[in-house]
Write a protein that holds these residues in place. Sequence first.
Motif, PDB file in Angstrom:
ATOM      1  N   SER A   1      58.462 -31.826 -17.086  1.00  0.00           N
ATOM      2  CA  SER A   1      57.154 -32.402 -17.370  1.00  0.00           C
ATOM      3  C   SER A   1      56.443 -31.749 -18.551  1.00  0.00           C
ATOM      4  O   SER A   1      55.341 -32.136 -18.878  1.00  0.00           O
ATOM      5  CB  SER A   1      56.268 -32.338 -16.127  1.00  0.00           C
TER       6      SER A   1
ATOM      7  N   ARG B   1      51.638 -40.223 -21.655  1.00  0.00           N
ATOM      8  CA  ARG B   1      50.918 -41.480 -21.420  1.00  0.00           C
ATOM      9  C   ARG B   1      49.699 -41.230 -20.552  1.00  0.00           C
ATOM     10  O   ARG B   1      48.631 -41.777 -20.778  1.00  0.00           O
ATOM     11  CB  ARG B   1      51.836 -42.494 -20.731  1.00  0.00           C
ATOM     12  N   ALA B   2      49.890 -40.353 -19.534  1.00  0.00           N
ATOM     13  CA  ALA B   2      48.786 -40.074 -18.612  1.00  0.00           C
ATOM     14  C   ALA B   2      47.636 -39.370 -19.316  1.00  0.00           C
ATOM     15  O   ALA B   2      46.501 -39.447 -18.886  1.00  0.00           O
ATOM     16  CB  ALA B   2      49.279 -39.224 -17.442  1.00  0.00           C
ATOM     17  N   LYS B   3      47.950 -38.682 -20.434  1.00  0.00           N
ATOM     18  CA  LYS B   3      46.877 -38.027 -21.171  1.00  0.00           C
ATOM     19  C   LYS B   3      45.983 -39.044 -21.861  1.00  0.00           C
ATOM     20  O   LYS B   3      44.904 -38.709 -22.324  1.00  0.00           O
ATOM     21  CB  LYS B   3      47.480 -37.116 -22.260  1.00  0.00           C
TER      22      LYS B   3
ATOM     23  N   ASN C   1      61.935 -35.183 -29.862  1.00  0.00           N
ATOM     24  CA  ASN C   1      62.889 -34.493 -28.991  1.00  0.00           C
ATOM     25  C   ASN C   1      64.262 -35.140 -29.035  1.00  0.00           C
ATOM     26  O   ASN C   1      65.279 -34.462 -28.958  1.00  0.00           O
ATOM     27  CB  ASN C   1      62.370 -34.462 -27.560  1.00  0.00           C
TER      28      ASN C   1
ATOM     29  N   LYS D   1      55.699 -38.822 -31.268  1.00  0.00           N
ATOM     30  CA  LYS D   1      55.496 -37.389 -31.123  1.00  0.00           C
ATOM     31  C   LYS D   1      56.307 -36.793 -29.974  1.00  0.00           C
ATOM     32  O   LYS D   1      56.866 -35.707 -30.088  1.00  0.00           O
ATOM     33  CB  LYS D   1      54.006 -37.121 -30.903  1.00  0.00           C
ATOM     34  N   HIS D   2      56.358 -37.500 -28.863  1.00  0.00           N
ATOM     35  CA  HIS D   2      56.986 -36.892 -27.694  1.00  0.00           C
ATOM     36  C   HIS D   2      58.434 -37.330 -27.496  1.00  0.00           C
ATOM     37  O   HIS D   2      59.250 -36.555 -27.033  1.00  0.00           O
ATOM     38  CB  HIS D   2      56.183 -37.210 -26.437  1.00  0.00           C
TER      39      HIS D   2
ATOM     40  N   ARG E   1      41.875 -42.465 -18.513  1.00  0.00           N
ATOM     41  CA  ARG E   1      42.808 -41.385 -18.197  1.00  0.00           C
ATOM     42  C   ARG E   1      42.137 -40.020 -18.264  1.00  0.00           C
ATOM     43  O   ARG E   1      42.716 -39.025 -17.890  1.00  0.00           O
ATOM     44  CB  ARG E   1      44.003 -41.423 -19.146  1.00  0.00           C
TER      45      ARG E   1
ATOM     46  N   THR F   1      55.882 -39.430 -19.527  1.00  0.00           N
ATOM     47  CA  THR F   1      54.883 -40.030 -18.636  1.00  0.00           C
ATOM     48  C   THR F   1      53.582 -39.233 -18.712  1.00  0.00           C
ATOM     49  O   THR F   1      52.492 -39.794 -18.737  1.00  0.00           O
ATOM     50  CB  THR F   1      55.407 -40.046 -17.196  1.00  0.00           C
ATOM     51  N   THR F   2      53.725 -37.894 -18.766  1.00  0.00           N
ATOM     52  CA  THR F   2      52.544 -37.035 -18.898  1.00  0.00           C
ATOM     53  C   THR F   2      51.757 -37.411 -20.143  1.00  0.00           C
ATOM     54  O   THR F   2      50.535 -37.532 -20.098  1.00  0.00           O
ATOM     55  CB  THR F   2      52.973 -35.557 -19.032  1.00  0.00           C
TER      56      THR F   2
ATOM     57  N   ASN G   1      56.794 -30.904 -22.630  1.00  0.00           N
ATOM     58  CA  ASN G   1      57.566 -31.166 -23.840  1.00  0.00           C
ATOM     59  C   ASN G   1      58.095 -29.849 -24.409  1.00  0.00           C
ATOM     60  O   ASN G   1      57.318 -28.978 -24.795  1.00  0.00           O
ATOM     61  CB  ASN G   1      56.660 -31.856 -24.859  1.00  0.00           C
TER      62      ASN G   1
ATOM     63  N   LEU H   1      61.824 -38.883 -19.114  1.00  0.00           N
ATOM     64  CA  LEU H   1      61.401 -37.573 -18.646  1.00  0.00           C
ATOM     65  C   LEU H   1      59.912 -37.557 -18.344  1.00  0.00           C
ATOM     66  O   LEU H   1      59.131 -38.301 -18.919  1.00  0.00           O
ATOM     67  CB  LEU H   1      61.729 -36.497 -19.688  1.00  0.00           C
ATOM     68  N   ASP H   2      59.543 -36.647 -17.442  1.00  0.00           N
ATOM     69  CA  ASP H   2      58.159 -36.614 -16.983  1.00  0.00           C
ATOM     70  C   ASP H   2      57.175 -36.309 -18.093  1.00  0.00           C
ATOM     71  O   ASP H   2      56.048 -36.771 -18.069  1.00  0.00           O
ATOM     72  CB  ASP H   2      58.000 -35.564 -15.872  1.00  0.00           C
ATOM     73  N   TYR H   3      57.594 -35.499 -19.082  1.00  0.00           N
ATOM     74  CA  TYR H   3      56.587 -35.148 -20.081  1.00  0.00           C
ATOM     75  C   TYR H   3      56.187 -36.334 -20.941  1.00  0.00           C
ATOM     76  O   TYR H   3      55.117 -36.327 -21.542  1.00  0.00           O
ATOM     77  CB  TYR H   3      56.992 -33.929 -20.921  1.00  0.00           C
TER      78      TYR H   3
END
Lengths: 319, 322
Positions: free
Chosen positions: B105, A222-224, A239, A234-235, B92, A219-220, B107, A215-217
């Motif tokens: 996108s 990781r992007a953070k 979930n 955590k992510h 990043r 990847t999000t 959580n 899911l994108d969140y």
Amino acid sequence: MGHYLLRRLLIALPSLLGISLILFVLLALAPGDPFGELASNPNIPPEVREALRVKFGMDDPILIRYFHWLVAMLHGDWGFSFASRIDVDQLILQRIPTTLYVIGTAQLLALIVALPVGVYAAMRPYSMFDQIASTVAFIGFSLPTFFTGLLLILIFSVNLGWLPFVYRADISASGWQWYWEYIKQAIMPIAVLGLFQAASYTRYVRSAVLDVIRLDYVTTARAKGIGERKVIIKHVVRNALIPVVTLVALQMPTVFGGAIVTEQIFRIPGIGSLLISAILANDTPVIMAVTFVFACLVVLFNLLADIIYGWLDPRISYS
Amino acid sequence: MSEPLLRVKDLTKAFPIRGGLLQRQVGSIHAVDGVDFQIDAGETLGLVGESGCGKSTTGRCVLRLIEPSSGEVTFDGKNVLALSGDEMRALRRDIQIIFQDPYASLNPRMTVAAIIGEALIIHGLAKTKQQFDERIAELLEIVGLKADHMSRYPHEFSGGQRQRIGIARALAVEPKLIVCDEPVSALDVSIQAQVINLLEDLQQRFAIAYLFIAHDLSVVEHISRRVAVMYLGRIVETAPSRALYAAPKHPYTEALLSAVPIPDPKVKRQRIRLAGEVPSPANPPSGCHFHTRCPIAEARCSQEAPKLKQSADGHWVACHLR
């Protein structure tokens, strides 16, 4: 929340009532009665047997007998075991700690194995680790516990002589020796039950994590710039655990049922073997009480699953 | 000429195809096949192309969310592909991404404040709880949400609001470049305009550069200063937005633009219909990738891959014939 709980418990009452009625009628219709074996005993005249039947109300209509049982149970009187000659509630209380100890530890073992293996396999899908884990898990839940149980007994008790294959509640040793014996005799049943559960949990954890990890969140995250370890814990895992927790909670009653077989193999004096021996002896009050306890467990764990679900998932609120 | 903020040179990404009993590599998908582009600070480069042409993969390779197979990515003078894991995580702060699907996108188990603020904590941008809350409130107001939304969960918001949360999240670390991976494709048209306008406002306020990936040509025309057109893993044409839309050079761009509907039922446009399907990136055509469907292809197109060459000021096209 309190309001919700109250409503759920109120809904549970009629279903428990229905379950008990069905159980009672089924048992009453089944052939055989607790005094059946007295018929083949030449020392007991048929009149005595008949008098016993009348005394325990065995010849009353089913619904009246059910009503008697219900009223007695609501007063805390669970009946009297014909075979063990003690009160049923005492009998169950004697047996339940052993079952809880074995099943609880087995569940713990299952989760300790399944969580890391499932998560790691899903992080590298179709890798060598994943392939091996999936294959082993597949074999694991394909083999019934009565087979693996006997296999372990053959290897570790008969051939190697390392572990006892009969579970004893009355260990004669004392002090540390007692604890060691106590743990030693539980190793095999816990391993058999725990690994069997671990096999199916592993596959479940793996697929739940796989669903979340793409899911994108994630990847999000990781992007953070968050480290991979934290991203996963955590992510992803938090979930992915939502469906897994529900599964575990809903499986608990089934696990109690499955433990019956394991208890029988290892002669564990738990509630499962109590049920089996009660069935063999036509000890209806015990059968009725134990199956009713199982029914209560199903209702209880269903409720528990719903509560945990609401706690884990902010989209669900019970107000 | 000053150094651009981001320079991508000969970027390729090939995904292995595994097959057979031993899962040996039997081929590869050439998702990105030698892509060059650059973005200056504070400008927007639009990247367009149809589904599967490698736009998203290109965007993610820039952030190394997908590890490129080869090529060079230089950001702010740093060789991005040579950075270690820790250095990359630190970088990043400067490059962020906004995703297409605002439902996937965010959580679902984190509050808005936790989603937006996580990066603040990671990069040490908020020292105290008060600083943290103030920054979150500020970010929410910047993207047009209310400060008291911070303790809510994503499911309590609509698609457009969720996308705003995604934007606030990307903004939190004050990046210099945001890769917008189809940020409005999943939204209603009316909401699309709001989000696009928001992105433009933010660019003016904070001088952020965008790599704006989309398949909607009119959206890209509106927001981009320059546009690059991708086909099957390669950039076939790149030009200033206005020049590209007024006078496309590459036959593929011509065909794409002719498919954009005109909001006037009386006007009929001469559409160029391309024959056949997009070839598989597992087995791309030889020479120019487009020659199998190109209306003007010649013999040499199937043998020799055309290089991007400048045909007018800032207008680059990869075609032997134009």
